[in-house]
Design a protein around this motif. Structure first.
Motif, PDB file in Angstrom:
ATOM      1  N   PRO A 136       0.848  -1.205   0.000  1.00 22.51           N
ATOM      2  CA  PRO A 136       0.000   0.000   0.000  1.00 22.51           C
ATOM      3  C   PRO A 136       0.877   1.246   0.000  1.00 22.51           C
ATOM      4  O   PRO A 136       2.067   1.183   0.333  1.00 22.51           O
ATOM      5  CB  PRO A 136      -0.790  -0.126   1.305  1.00 22.51           C
ATOM      6  CG  PRO A 136      -0.664  -1.551   1.726  1.00 22.51           C
ATOM      7  CD  PRO A 136       0.643  -2.032   1.199  1.00 22.51           C
ATOM      8  N   PRO A 137       0.315   2.392  -0.358  1.00 25.54           N
ATOM      9  CA  PRO A 137       1.098   3.634  -0.283  1.00 25.54           C
ATOM     10  C   PRO A 137       1.694   3.821   1.110  1.00 25.54           C
ATOM     11  O   PRO A 137       1.103   3.434   2.125  1.00 25.54           O
ATOM     12  CB  PRO A 137       0.056   4.717  -0.600  1.00 25.54           C
ATOM     13  CG  PRO A 137      -0.953   4.019  -1.449  1.00 25.54           C
ATOM     14  CD  PRO A 137      -1.036   2.623  -0.901  1.00 25.54           C
ATOM     15  N   LEU A 138       2.874   4.405   1.144  1.00 22.77           N
ATOM     16  CA  LEU A 138       3.579   4.641   2.400  1.00 22.77           C
ATOM     17  C   LEU A 138       2.993   5.870   3.088  1.00 22.77           C
ATOM     18  O   LEU A 138       2.929   6.949   2.500  1.00 22.77           O
ATOM     19  CB  LEU A 138       5.067   4.851   2.113  1.00 22.77           C
ATOM     20  CG  LEU A 138       5.998   5.117   3.288  1.00 22.77           C
ATOM     21  CD1 LEU A 138       6.022   3.932   4.248  1.00 22.77           C
ATOM     22  CD2 LEU A 138       7.410   5.413   2.774  1.00 22.77           C
ATOM     23  N   ASN A 139       2.545   5.709   4.313  1.00 24.19           N
ATOM     24  CA  ASN A 139       2.023   6.836   5.087  1.00 24.19           C
ATOM     25  C   ASN A 139       3.186   7.696   5.565  1.00 24.19           C
ATOM     26  O   ASN A 139       4.149   7.176   6.145  1.00 24.19           O
ATOM     27  CB  ASN A 139       1.247   6.328   6.298  1.00 24.19           C
ATOM     28  CG  ASN A 139       0.045   5.494   5.908  1.00 24.19           C
ATOM     29  OD1 ASN A 139      -0.897   5.988   5.310  1.00 24.19           O
ATOM     30  ND2 ASN A 139       0.079   4.203   6.241  1.00 24.19           N
ATOM     31  N   VAL A 140       3.100   8.998   5.348  1.00 25.28           N
ATOM     32  CA  VAL A 140       4.206   9.879   5.717  1.00 25.28           C
ATOM     33  C   VAL A 140       3.695  11.104   6.467  1.00 25.28           C
ATOM     34  O   VAL A 140       2.577  11.577   6.241  1.00 25.28           O
ATOM     35  CB  VAL A 140       5.018  10.337   4.489  1.00 25.28           C
ATOM     36  CG1 VAL A 140       5.758   9.169   3.862  1.00 25.28           C
ATOM     37  CG2 VAL A 140       4.137  11.022   3.457  1.00 25.28           C
ATOM     38  N   CYS A 141       4.543  11.583   7.375  1.00 22.75           N
ATOM     39  CA  CYS A 141       4.317  12.843   8.078  1.00 22.75           C
ATOM     40  C   CYS A 141       5.506  13.760   7.832  1.00 22.75           C
ATOM     41  O   CYS A 141       6.637  13.300   7.656  1.00 22.75           O
ATOM     42  CB  CYS A 141       4.164  12.612   9.580  1.00 22.75           C
ATOM     43  SG  CYS A 141       2.672  11.726  10.066  1.00 22.75           S
ATOM     44  N   ILE A 142       5.239  15.044   7.843  1.00 25.46           N
ATOM     45  CA  ILE A 142       6.300  16.038   7.722  1.00 25.46           C
ATOM     46  C   ILE A 142       6.773  16.415   9.123  1.00 25.46           C
ATOM     47  O   ILE A 142       5.966  16.792   9.977  1.00 25.46           O
ATOM     48  CB  ILE A 142       5.802  17.289   6.986  1.00 25.46           C
ATOM     49  CG1 ILE A 142       5.473  16.944   5.533  1.00 25.46           C
ATOM     50  CG2 ILE A 142       6.838  18.410   7.040  1.00 25.46           C
ATOM     51  CD1 ILE A 142       4.815  18.079   4.768  1.00 25.46           C
ATOM     52  N   GLN A 143       8.066  16.314   9.349  1.00 18.91           N
ATOM     53  CA  GLN A 143       8.619  16.754  10.628  1.00 18.91           C
ATOM     54  C   GLN A 143       8.829  18.260  10.589  1.00 18.91           C
ATOM     55  O   GLN A 143       9.492  18.781   9.687  1.00 18.91           O
ATOM     56  CB  GLN A 143       9.937  16.056  10.949  1.00 18.91           C
ATOM     57  CG  GLN A 143      10.490  16.452  12.313  1.00 18.91           C
ATOM     58  CD  GLN A 143      11.757  15.704  12.681  1.00 18.91           C
ATOM     59  OE1 GLN A 143      12.177  14.773  12.000  1.00 18.91           O
ATOM     60  NE2 GLN A 143      12.371  16.099  13.782  1.00 18.91           N
ATOM     61  N   GLY A 193      -0.007  13.784   7.815  1.00 16.62           N
ATOM     62  CA  GLY A 193      -0.032  14.895   8.753  1.00 16.62           C
ATOM     63  C   GLY A 193       1.350  15.388   9.108  1.00 16.62           C
ATOM     64  O   GLY A 193       2.273  15.353   8.288  1.00 16.62           O
ATOM     65  N   LEU A 194       1.495  15.822  10.375  1.00 14.66           N
ATOM     66  CA  LEU A 194       2.708  16.497  10.823  1.00 14.66           C
ATOM     67  C   LEU A 194       3.242  15.842  12.095  1.00 14.66           C
ATOM     68  O   LEU A 194       2.494  15.226  12.857  1.00 14.66           O
ATOM     69  CB  LEU A 194       2.408  17.973  11.110  1.00 14.66           C
ATOM     70  CG  LEU A 194       1.755  18.770   9.990  1.00 14.66           C
ATOM     71  CD1 LEU A 194       1.395  20.171  10.491  1.00 14.66           C
ATOM     72  CD2 LEU A 194       2.649  18.848   8.773  1.00 14.66           C
ATOM     73  N   MET A 195       4.546  16.005  12.309  1.00 13.04           N
ATOM     74  CA  MET A 195       5.213  15.451  13.483  1.00 13.04           C
ATOM     75  C   MET A 195       6.159  16.497  14.054  1.00 13.04           C
ATOM     76  O   MET A 195       6.709  17.321  13.308  1.00 13.04           O
ATOM     77  CB  MET A 195       6.002  14.199  13.076  1.00 13.04           C
ATOM     78  CG  MET A 195       6.818  13.572  14.196  1.00 13.04           C
ATOM     79  SD  MET A 195       8.535  14.156  14.248  1.00 13.04           S
ATOM     80  CE  MET A 195       9.330  12.707  14.971  1.00 13.04           C
ATOM     81  N   CYS A 196       6.340  16.488  15.367  1.00 13.39           N
ATOM     82  CA  CYS A 196       7.322  17.395  15.968  1.00 13.39           C
ATOM     83  C   CYS A 196       7.967  16.763  17.185  1.00 13.39           C
ATOM     84  O   CYS A 196       7.433  15.827  17.784  1.00 13.39           O
ATOM     85  CB  CYS A 196       6.690  18.742  16.350  1.00 13.39           C
ATOM     86  SG  CYS A 196       5.654  18.697  17.834  1.00 13.39           S
ATOM     87  N   ILE A 197       9.140  17.291  17.528  1.00 12.30           N
ATOM     88  CA  ILE A 197       9.853  16.958  18.761  1.00 12.30           C
ATOM     89  C   ILE A 197      10.104  18.295  19.458  1.00 12.30           C
ATOM     90  O   ILE A 197      10.946  19.072  19.015  1.00 12.30           O
ATOM     91  CB  ILE A 197      11.194  16.267  18.482  1.00 12.30           C
ATOM     92  CG1 ILE A 197      10.999  15.075  17.558  1.00 12.30           C
ATOM     93  CG2 ILE A 197      11.861  15.842  19.785  1.00 12.30           C
ATOM     94  CD1 ILE A 197      12.286  14.579  16.938  1.00 12.30           C
ATOM     95  N   LEU A 251      -5.669  15.901   5.945  1.00 11.75           N
ATOM     96  CA  LEU A 251      -4.729  15.394   6.939  1.00 11.75           C
ATOM     97  C   LEU A 251      -5.493  14.878   8.146  1.00 11.75           C
ATOM     98  O   LEU A 251      -6.538  15.414   8.508  1.00 11.75           O
ATOM     99  CB  LEU A 251      -3.763  16.506   7.377  1.00 11.75           C
ATOM    100  CG  LEU A 251      -3.008  17.235   6.261  1.00 11.75           C
ATOM    101  CD1 LEU A 251      -2.178  18.373   6.856  1.00 11.75           C
ATOM    102  CD2 LEU A 251      -2.125  16.279   5.480  1.00 11.75           C
ATOM    103  N   ASP A 252      -4.955  13.849   8.789  1.00 10.93           N
ATOM    104  CA  ASP A 252      -5.633  13.300   9.962  1.00 10.93           C
ATOM    105  C   ASP A 252      -4.687  12.993  11.115  1.00 10.93           C
ATOM    106  O   ASP A 252      -5.104  12.406  12.124  1.00 10.93           O
ATOM    107  CB  ASP A 252      -6.409  12.032   9.593  1.00 10.93           C
ATOM    108  CG  ASP A 252      -5.523  10.897   9.066  1.00 10.93           C
ATOM    109  OD1 ASP A 252      -4.278  11.024   9.126  1.00 10.93           O
ATOM    110  OD2 ASP A 252      -6.071   9.898   8.585  1.00 10.93           O
ATOM    111  N   THR A 253      -3.410  13.407  11.013  1.00 13.16           N
ATOM    112  CA  THR A 253      -2.423  12.950  11.995  1.00 13.16           C
ATOM    113  C   THR A 253      -1.593  14.094  12.558  1.00 13.16           C
ATOM    114  O   THR A 253      -1.067  14.925  11.814  1.00 13.16           O
ATOM    115  CB  THR A 253      -1.481  11.919  11.353  1.00 13.16           C
ATOM    116  OG1 THR A 253      -2.252  10.798  10.909  1.00 13.16           O
ATOM    117  CG2 THR A 253      -0.432  11.443  12.350  1.00 13.16           C
ATOM    118  N   LEU A 254      -1.486  14.115  13.888  1.00  7.33           N
ATOM    119  CA  LEU A 254      -0.501  14.928  14.600  1.00  7.33           C
ATOM    120  C   LEU A 254       0.307  13.965  15.462  1.00  7.33           C
ATOM    121  O   LEU A 254      -0.193  13.444  16.462  1.00  7.33           O
ATOM    122  CB  LEU A 254      -1.173  15.978  15.481  1.00  7.33           C
ATOM    123  CG  LEU A 254      -1.737  17.215  14.781  1.00  7.33           C
ATOM    124  CD1 LEU A 254      -2.486  18.091  15.782  1.00  7.33           C
ATOM    125  CD2 LEU A 254      -0.627  18.022  14.110  1.00  7.33           C
TER     126      LEU A 254
END
Length: 239
Positions: free
Chosen positions: A119-126, A160-164, A195-198
């Protein structure tokens, strides 16, 4: 199994309470168990409790553990560490998710190397919400251009997006950084992206992250215990 099971149940309970305190459904937040530096057998044990999503920070650990645990049904690998362009193929072939894309070049390589059979690779932007020079991640003002470019790539699904956040004992500073990511997601949605992810929040601060809208929290030490590092490992992204 009792120790890991008890820790797992404790984290899930903590997540549920944080979600309810924020007026959210507990089902709206998902646990990503971070296995960095912990042996494959610890992951096997937690999988036996019912956990299915596992995160790894290092490509070598991901490939080794994926091979050792290939017999486990339903296990989904998330790559959550810095990703160099010469190591994207392994991640594209193994992972279900990549949380740490911060350059179009990395996204393009992942898209090109994702097998057609998967399946397509799920990705988030850091996103670098703290502005620290030492942190990976795209600057918030540059996130829109990267997001729209990534959304157009084949074999990827921008989630969605990701952060540290910056490590700090100041809860208000932490909340402000999480809120920055949530606001950026809302901006991108107004621009037409779906988008659905944080992906934000770890063992020490997941309660604050959930309050600000986290949908995935990345937890390692609260599940498996304190980490030990050898001389060839840096501490990377905590969990």
């Amino acid at each position: 199994m009792a120790t890991i099971f008890t820790a797992w149940q404790g984290v899930l309970t903590r997540m549920a309470k944080a979600a309810q305190a924020a007026g959210r459904s507990p089902e709206s937040v998902h646990l990503l168990a971070v296995g960095k530096t912990f042996p494959a057998e610890s992951i096997r044990e937690l999988h036996g409790c019912g956990q299915r999503a596992f995160g790894e920070n290092y490509v070598q650990e991901l490939t080794t553990k994926a091979r050792e645990l290939a017999d486990l049904p339903g296990l989904a690998w998330h790559f959550i560490g810095p990703l160099q362009s010469n190591k994207t193929r392994h991640v594209a072939e193994i992972a279900a998710w990549v949380h740490t894309v911060d350059r179009l070049k990395i996204a393009e390589r992942l898209a090109a190397q994702r097998p057609e059979s998967l399946p397509p690779l799920n990705v988030c932007i850091q996103v670098n919400v703290s502005g620290e020079a030492s942190k990976s991640g795209v600057e918030p003002k540059a996130a829109s251009a990267l997001a729209h470019a990534m959304a157009a790539l084949p074999r990827l699904r921008l989630r969605g997006l990701m952060c540290i956040p910056e490590p700090t004992g100041d809860d208000e500073r932490l909340r402000a950084q999480f809120a920055t990511l949530a606001a950026l997601k809302q901006q991108l949605e107004r621009e037409g992206l779906v988008l659905d992810t944080l992906s934000m929040g770890m063992s020490a601060d997941l309660d604050l992250a959930i309050r600000e809208g986290a949908t995935i929290v990345r937890v390692g030490t609260a599940l498996f215990g304190a980490r030990t590092y050898n001389s060839n490992q840096d501490q990377g992204i905590p969990g």
